[in-house]
Design an enzyme around this catalytic site. Sequence first.
Site, PDB file in Angstrom:
ATOM      1  N   PRO A   2       0.834  -1.213   0.000  1.00 11.38           N
ATOM      2  CG  PRO A   2      -0.728  -1.516   1.706  1.00 11.38           C
ATOM      3  CD  PRO A   2       0.594  -2.023   1.202  1.00 11.38           C
ATOM      4  CE  LYS A  34      -3.395  -5.212   1.475  1.00 13.07           C
ATOM      5  NZ  LYS A  34      -3.105  -5.942   0.315  1.00 13.07           N
TER       6      LYS A  34
END
Length: 114
Positions: A2, A34
């Site tokens: 990300p 994540k």
Amino acid sequence: MPYFSIETNQTVDPASNRELIKRTSAFIAELLGKPESYVMVAIKPGTSLIFAGSDQPAAFVRLKSIGLPKERSTDFSEKICGFVQQELKVPPNRVFIDFKDLERDMFGWNAKTF
């Protein structure tokens, strides 16, 4: 994988910016579920930014990630706007967010793609 960035016309002193970027990294990792070890964050305070003809506090946010679930974009928008308001004093109606789901073969890291 990300990538999260905030461009804002709000100013942040360098010491505060270091702490803000750490909080932001943890926030995004938790938001997306994540590991933080994959999250990259950039914060660009003091950006020349006009929104709706006004230089009142504003922010342009980007969230890019592999597998970004489209059906959660409304939830993400609400939480990101809340975070930006809390941390940078930018009201939600002065925040644009660009969500991008990245294709694995079009995103590279460590001399290869995902």
